[in-house]
Design a protein around this motif. Sequence first.
Motif, mmCIF file in Angstrom:
data_model
loop_
_atom_site.group_PDB
_atom_site.id
_atom_site.type_symbol
_atom_site.label_atom_id
_atom_site.label_comp_id
_atom_site.label_asym_id
_atom_site.label_seq_id
_atom_site.Cartn_x
_atom_site.Cartn_y
_atom_site.Cartn_z
ATOM 1 N N THR A 1 0.837 -1.203 0.000
ATOM 2 C CA THR A 1 0.000 0.000 0.000
ATOM 3 C C THR A 1 0.871 1.251 0.000
ATOM 4 O O THR A 1 0.594 2.217 -0.719
ATOM 5 C CB THR A 1 -0.942 -0.013 1.213
ATOM 6 N N GLU B 1 -7.148 1.366 -1.455
ATOM 7 C CA GLU B 1 -7.681 0.207 -0.755
ATOM 8 C C GLU B 1 -9.159 0.435 -0.446
ATOM 9 O O GLU B 1 -9.555 1.530 -0.067
ATOM 10 C CB GLU B 1 -6.889 0.017 0.552
ATOM 11 N N ASN B 2 -9.967 -0.588 -0.630
ATOM 12 C CA ASN B 2 -11.418 -0.500 -0.440
ATOM 13 C C ASN B 2 -12.081 0.471 -1.404
ATOM 14 O O ASN B 2 -13.221 0.871 -1.203
ATOM 15 C CB ASN B 2 -11.775 -0.116 0.996
ATOM 16 N N GLY B 3 -11.369 0.887 -2.418
ATOM 17 C CA GLY B 3 -11.985 1.673 -3.472
ATOM 18 C C GLY B 3 -12.038 3.157 -3.226
ATOM 19 O O GLY B 3 -11.896 3.951 -4.130
ATOM 20 N N THR C 1 -19.172 7.397 0.104
ATOM 21 C CA THR C 1 -20.456 6.742 0.361
ATOM 22 C C THR C 1 -21.603 7.737 0.496
ATOM 23 O O THR C 1 -22.750 7.389 0.264
ATOM 24 C CB THR C 1 -20.373 5.910 1.653
ATOM 25 N N GLY D 1 -19.994 -4.744 -2.014
ATOM 26 C CA GLY D 1 -18.550 -4.575 -2.122
ATOM 27 C C GLY D 1 -18.064 -4.610 -3.562
ATOM 28 O O GLY D 1 -17.232 -3.795 -3.969
ATOM 29 N N ARG E 1 -19.039 -1.451 -5.367
ATOM 30 C CA ARG E 1 -18.197 -0.332 -4.949
ATOM 31 C C ARG E 1 -16.865 -0.353 -5.682
ATOM 32 O O ARG E 1 -16.354 0.673 -6.101
ATOM 33 C CB ARG E 1 -17.925 -0.404 -3.449
ATOM 34 N N GLN E 2 -16.304 -1.561 -5.783
ATOM 35 C CA GLN E 2 -15.012 -1.683 -6.460
ATOM 36 C C GLN E 2 -15.152 -1.288 -7.938
ATOM 37 O O GLN E 2 -14.302 -0.606 -8.492
ATOM 38 C CB GLN E 2 -14.506 -3.115 -6.313
ATOM 39 N N GLU F 1 -5.460 -3.861 -3.945
ATOM 40 C CA GLU F 1 -6.304 -4.979 -3.549
ATOM 41 C C GLU F 1 -7.763 -4.860 -3.971
ATOM 42 O O GLU F 1 -8.659 -4.826 -3.134
ATOM 43 C CB GLU F 1 -6.260 -5.139 -2.018
ATOM 44 N N LEU G 1 -10.216 -7.433 -2.399
ATOM 45 C CA LEU G 1 -10.391 -7.529 -0.957
ATOM 46 C C LEU G 1 -11.868 -7.662 -0.585
ATOM 47 O O LEU G 1 -12.685 -6.810 -0.896
ATOM 48 C CB LEU G 1 -9.800 -6.291 -0.285
ATOM 49 N N GLY G 2 -12.194 -8.758 0.074
ATOM 50 C CA GLY G 2 -13.555 -8.955 0.578
ATOM 51 C C GLY G 2 -14.579 -9.283 -0.487
ATOM 52 O O GLY G 2 -15.770 -9.262 -0.219
#
Lengths: 230, 283
Positions: free
Chosen positions: A41, A83-85, A89, A136, A139-140, A159, A162-163
């Motif tokens: 990262t 990370e996590n996009g 939100t 998820g 979102r990505q 990533e 991820l998830g």
Amino acid sequence: MLRVQDLATAYGPVRALDGVDLAAEAGVITAVLGANGAGKTTLLRTVSGLAAPNAGTVTFDGEDITGWAPDRIVRRGLAHVPENGGVITELTVADNLRLGGLWRARADRERTRREVLELFPPLAERLDRQAGTLSGGERQMLAIGRALMSGPRAVILDEPSLGLAPMVTARILRVLRELALTVLLVEQNARGALSVATHGYVLSLGRVVADAPAADLLDNDRLRHAYLGF
Amino acid sequence: MPDFLTLTLGGLTNGAIYAALGLALVIIYRATRVVNFAQPALALLCAYLAYSVNRATGGYWLGLLVALVAGGVLGALTERVLMRPLRRSGELAPVIATLGLLMLLQAVSGMIWSAEPKSFPYAFDFRGAFSPAAVFVVVVVLVTAGAVLALFGATTLGLRMRAAAFKPEVASLVGVKVGLMLTIGWTLAAVVGALAGVLAAPPFLSPTVLDAVFVYALTAAVLGGLENPVGTIIGGFGLGVVLSYVSGYVGPELVTLASLAILVLVLTFRPHGLFGRGVARRV
């Protein structure tokens, strides 16, 4: 295309990157693998300008972009999907997309927007929804779509799997490969990443410990066991 | 017994000013998570500048214009000089810095214009239950609020400002100049605050004239949940009317107390505001 030379980045006394050399060739996916805390990262954050390196250079299309502000780097054609996009939100899907590439000409933005919605049909159905209501995988897709809105020549991704369910991951990785952009893909999911990448690097404790074609990394049992966990 | 209609209309006029100053607080809170306690002092300084221009030229409108421009410059300077260096100093430091600025600017205003009240003109004739001056206040505030809402909701500048407020790092990654957005936010807020100051000043301007107005504006902003411009506008007008009834039917000496009571009640039972959603706040 994108080249990192002797890059070192520290958080206080902690050396997250310790002399990293790597290159992402034009038009293909380059994977950067490694365990948690390997510096993956930090590598991306330093490349995109979010973190300042202590030493070393980042060059993009022959231009030294070391230490540039993130907004300047993305305008130059290098987009970072964090990370996590990093989807916002509180905004709608449409507004998240609209944020990408606001400096570009309207016609270019419209064209890219149509392409993105074709690439990721679930987004087209949810344009008016708050991005916080997306799954998820959606979102990505939104995060990648927003990065594409800036019309980048290179994308670096932290990533994206991820998830996510393996099916969704596979779909996103496939889309990335089809785009024929220069991609630097950071992943813990080594097998998935290497299946789409042409070249791979393995980071460990802030150093490059392997640098080889993706197929060779997949075949190298010792490396796989030692660093990639499969 | 005071006339119900008179009290209501008077309350709406005062409420418009609370709404405007509250809106200034909300713009900055949304952008930086800082409650700008220096807001009344910034507005006061601008009102005094308007007063001086008034005295020198006899023109109300030129004074108003100077106040708005001065507000913008002061807002931008505050962000660049005072707030930006404190960006990484935690949540409390910027708030304390605005408190310091409040005291500094109030003292400076007193030094320049003295503590003696100065007579400050209305824009229009102020006689009557709902005078032209009162209509002017309400209309100007509604138009300003509408313009701010349109800016946030319907322009790409507003979108960039919101993105920079919600997720600064992500915003910078998609090309938003986050620092510039913060400066614009403070400028905009201080202009709205300056407007509130000029509207609140008549008939007499003194260094403490905005203190009570600020308490009401903060209450209005809290009623709206601190992040919600529409809620703050409604809160400001509503509070103005309620306080006007308290003043008329109970007694003017209880107005500030009533406002504080409302503030405490809202913070206790609806900490995210009357219109806010149940998002936990860190403050």
